[in-house]
Design a protein around this motif. Structure first.
Motif, short mmCIF file in Angstrom:
data_model
loop_
_atom_site.label_atom_id
_atom_site.label_comp_id
_atom_site.label_asym_id
_atom_site.label_seq_id
_atom_site.Cartn_x
_atom_site.Cartn_y
_atom_site.Cartn_z
N MET A 1 23.34 37.13 49.55
CA MET A 1 24.13 38.27 49.06
C MET A 1 24.21 38.23 47.53
SD MET A 1 25.63 40.79 50.55
CE MET A 1 26.25 40.47 52.20
N LYS A 2 23.86 39.34 46.89
CA LYS A 2 23.91 39.40 45.43
C LYS A 2 25.35 39.65 44.96
CE LYS A 2 19.65 38.74 44.24
NZ LYS A 2 18.67 39.44 44.99
N ARG A 3 25.71 39.01 43.85
CA ARG A 3 27.06 39.15 43.29
C ARG A 3 27.01 40.13 42.12
NH1 ARG A 3 30.38 34.88 44.53
NH2 ARG A 3 31.40 34.91 42.49
N VAL A 4 27.88 41.13 42.16
CA VAL A 4 27.84 42.21 41.15
C VAL A 4 29.14 42.24 40.34
CG1 VAL A 4 27.65 44.70 40.79
CG2 VAL A 4 26.30 43.60 42.59
N ALA A 5 29.01 42.21 39.02
CA ALA A 5 30.13 42.44 38.12
C ALA A 5 30.00 43.84 37.54
CB ALA A 5 30.14 41.40 37.00
N ILE A 6 31.12 44.56 37.46
CA ILE A 6 31.10 45.94 36.97
C ILE A 6 31.97 46.00 35.71
CG2 ILE A 6 31.56 48.35 37.55
CD1 ILE A 6 31.48 47.49 40.55
N LEU A 7 31.38 46.52 34.63
CA LEU A 7 32.10 46.61 33.35
C LEU A 7 32.50 48.07 33.11
CD1 LEU A 7 30.97 43.76 33.07
CD2 LEU A 7 30.49 44.24 30.67
N ILE A 8 33.77 48.28 32.79
CA ILE A 8 34.29 49.64 32.62
C ILE A 8 35.12 49.73 31.33
CG2 ILE A 8 34.44 49.97 35.12
CD1 ILE A 8 37.52 49.67 34.82
N SER A 9 35.36 50.99 30.91
CA SER A 9 36.28 51.21 29.78
C SER A 9 37.35 52.23 30.12
CB SER A 9 35.51 51.72 28.55
OG SER A 9 34.61 50.74 28.08
N GLY A 10 37.11 53.05 31.15
CA GLY A 10 38.01 54.18 31.40
C GLY A 10 38.47 54.29 32.83
N GLY A 11 38.34 55.51 33.37
CA GLY A 11 38.88 55.82 34.69
C GLY A 11 38.22 55.09 35.83
N GLY A 12 36.99 54.73 35.66
CA GLY A 12 36.33 53.87 36.63
C GLY A 12 35.84 54.56 37.89
N SER A 13 35.57 55.89 37.81
CA SER A 13 35.13 56.55 39.05
C SER A 13 33.76 56.04 39.50
CB SER A 13 35.11 58.08 38.88
OG SER A 13 34.10 58.49 38.00
N ASN A 14 32.89 55.71 38.56
CA ASN A 14 31.59 55.12 38.97
C ASN A 14 31.78 53.73 39.55
OD1 ASN A 14 29.03 56.77 38.34
ND2 ASN A 14 30.35 57.15 36.56
N MET A 15 32.72 52.97 39.01
CA MET A 15 33.03 51.65 39.55
C MET A 15 33.47 51.77 41.00
SD MET A 15 35.88 49.77 40.48
CE MET A 15 37.20 50.65 39.63
N VAL A 16 34.36 52.76 41.28
CA VAL A 16 34.84 52.96 42.65
C VAL A 16 33.66 53.29 43.57
CG1 VAL A 16 36.25 54.43 44.15
CG2 VAL A 16 37.17 53.63 41.96
N ALA A 17 32.79 54.20 43.12
CA ALA A 17 31.64 54.57 43.95
C ALA A 17 30.75 53.36 44.23
CB ALA A 17 30.83 55.68 43.26
N LEU A 18 30.52 52.55 43.20
CA LEU A 18 29.69 51.35 43.39
C LEU A 18 30.36 50.38 44.35
CD1 LEU A 18 28.55 50.67 39.71
CD2 LEU A 18 27.06 51.34 41.61
N ALA A 19 31.63 50.09 44.10
CA ALA A 19 32.33 49.09 44.91
C ALA A 19 32.41 49.54 46.36
CB ALA A 19 33.73 48.84 44.34
N GLN A 20 32.71 50.84 46.58
CA GLN A 20 32.82 51.33 47.96
C GLN A 20 31.48 51.29 48.69
OE1 GLN A 20 34.70 55.19 47.54
NE2 GLN A 20 36.74 54.30 47.78
N SER A 21 30.39 51.36 47.92
CA SER A 21 29.07 51.36 48.57
C SER A 21 28.67 49.97 49.07
CB SER A 21 28.00 51.88 47.59
OG SER A 21 27.69 50.90 46.60
N MET A 22 29.28 48.93 48.49
CA MET A 22 28.84 47.56 48.79
C MET A 22 29.56 46.99 50.01
SD MET A 22 28.23 45.80 45.08
CE MET A 22 29.15 46.79 43.92
N THR A 23 29.25 47.57 51.17
CA THR A 23 29.82 47.07 52.43
C THR A 23 28.69 46.98 53.45
OG1 THR A 23 30.31 49.30 53.15
CG2 THR A 23 32.09 48.11 52.06
N GLY A 24 29.01 46.47 54.61
CA GLY A 24 28.06 46.45 55.73
C GLY A 24 26.78 45.74 55.36
N ASP A 25 25.64 46.42 55.60
CA ASP A 25 24.34 45.76 55.39
C ASP A 25 23.87 45.83 53.93
OD1 ASP A 25 23.69 48.40 55.08
OD2 ASP A 25 22.01 48.39 56.49
N HIS A 26 24.75 46.29 53.04
CA HIS A 26 24.38 46.34 51.61
C HIS A 26 24.09 44.92 51.12
CE1 HIS A 26 24.49 47.22 47.35
NE2 HIS A 26 24.60 48.50 47.61
N PRO A 27 23.02 44.75 50.34
CA PRO A 27 22.66 43.39 49.91
C PRO A 27 23.51 42.81 48.79
CG PRO A 27 21.08 44.99 49.06
CD PRO A 27 22.03 45.76 49.93
N ALA A 28 24.58 43.50 48.39
CA ALA A 28 25.40 43.00 47.28
C ALA A 28 26.89 43.20 47.57
CB ALA A 28 25.03 43.73 45.99
#
Ligand code: GAR
Length: 196
Positions: A1-28
Motif C-alpha cells: 500500500m502506497k502512503r500519500v501525504a497531501i499538502l494544502i494551503s486553503g479550503g482543501g476540497s481537492n484534498m477531500v476528493a483525494l482522501a475520499q478516493s483512497m479506500t477499498g482496492d485503491h493502491p494508496a
C-alpha cells in the motif's frame, strides 16, 4: 500500500476528493495532511475525516525558506510518504526540496498547462479569449508548473463566464481528475488521464 501525504494551503476540497478516493482496492492511503497555514480550512476538514494533520506556519519563517522547508521536511519524513500530492499548496518549493521527492510529487494546476503557469489562470484564459479552459495534474519538477503532464480535464468557456464562475465550474473537474491520476500513479502507471 502506497502512503500519500497531501499538502494544502486553503479550503482543501481537492484534498477531500483525494482522501475520499483512497479506500477499498485503491493502491494508496492518506497518511498526512500538511499545511503552511495553521488556519487553513482544509486542516479542520482533514481532522474531521480522522486524518493525521500538521502545519508549519510560513509566516514564522520570514526570509527563511530553508528554515520553513526544513520543518516541512522533518514532518514529511516522519510520515514516510511514497507519494506527495500538492493540492492547492500555494508556496513555491525550492529545487532542493523538490529534488528530494523527485518522481513522486504531484501537483494540480488550474489551467491547461503549458498555458498559464503561476497565478490568476482563469482571468488570463478569459483575457486571451480562449474557448477552452481546464486543469492539469503534473509531476513536480524544479521549474514552476512545468513537470511531465499526467492528466488534463477540459471545460468550454461560455460567453457569460467570469474568473469566479470558471473557477467554480472547474473545481468539480479537478475533483474527478486528481483522484483518477493518483489511482494510476500509485500503480506505477503514468499514462495521462484525459477528461473528456
Ligand atoms: C484549486 O483550484 C487548485 O487547482 C489551485 O488552488 C485551488 C485549491 O482549492 N491550485 C493552484 O492554484 C496551484 N498553483 P482547494 O483548496 O479547494 O483544493
Amino acid at each position: 500500500m502506497k502512503r500519500v501525504a497531501i499538502l494544502i494551503s486553503g479550503g482543501g476540497s481537492n484534498m477531500v476528493a483525494l482522501a475520499q478516493s483512497m479506500t477499498g482496492d485503491h493502491p494508496a492511503r492518506p497518511v498526512l495532511v500538511l499545511s503552511n497555514d495553521p488556519k487553513a480550512g482544509g486542516l479542520a476538514r482533514a481532522r474531521d475525516m480522522g486524518l493525521a494533520v500538521a502545519a508549519v506556519d510560513h509566516k514564522e519563517f520570514p526570509n527563511d525558506r530553508k528554515g520553513f522547508e526544513g520543518e516541512l521536511l522533518a514532518i514529511l519524513e516522519a510520515a514516510q510518504p511514497d507519494i506527495i500530492c500538492l493540492a492547492g499548496f500555494m508556496r513555491v518549493l525550492s529545487a532542493g526540496f523538490v529534488q528530494r521527492f523527485e518522481g513522486r510529487m504531484l501537483n494540480i494546476h488550474p489551467s491547461l498547462l503549458p498555458k498559464y503557469k503561476g497565478l490568476h489562470t482563469h482571468r488570463r484564459a478569459l483575457d486571451a479569449g480562449d474557448a477552452v479552459h481546464g486543469c492539469t495534474v503534473h509531476e513536480v519538477t524544479a521549474a514552476l508548473d512545468d513537470g511531465p503532464i499526467l492528466g488534463q480535464a477540459r471545460l468550454d468557456i461560455g460567453p457569460e463566464d467570469t474568473a469566479d464562475t470558471l473557477a467554480a465550474r472547474l473545481l468539480p473537474l479537478e475533483h474527478a481528475l486528481y483522484p483518477a491520476v493518483l489511482r494510476r500513479f500509485a500503480r506505477g502507471d503514468r499514462t495521462p488521464v484525459l477528461i473528456p
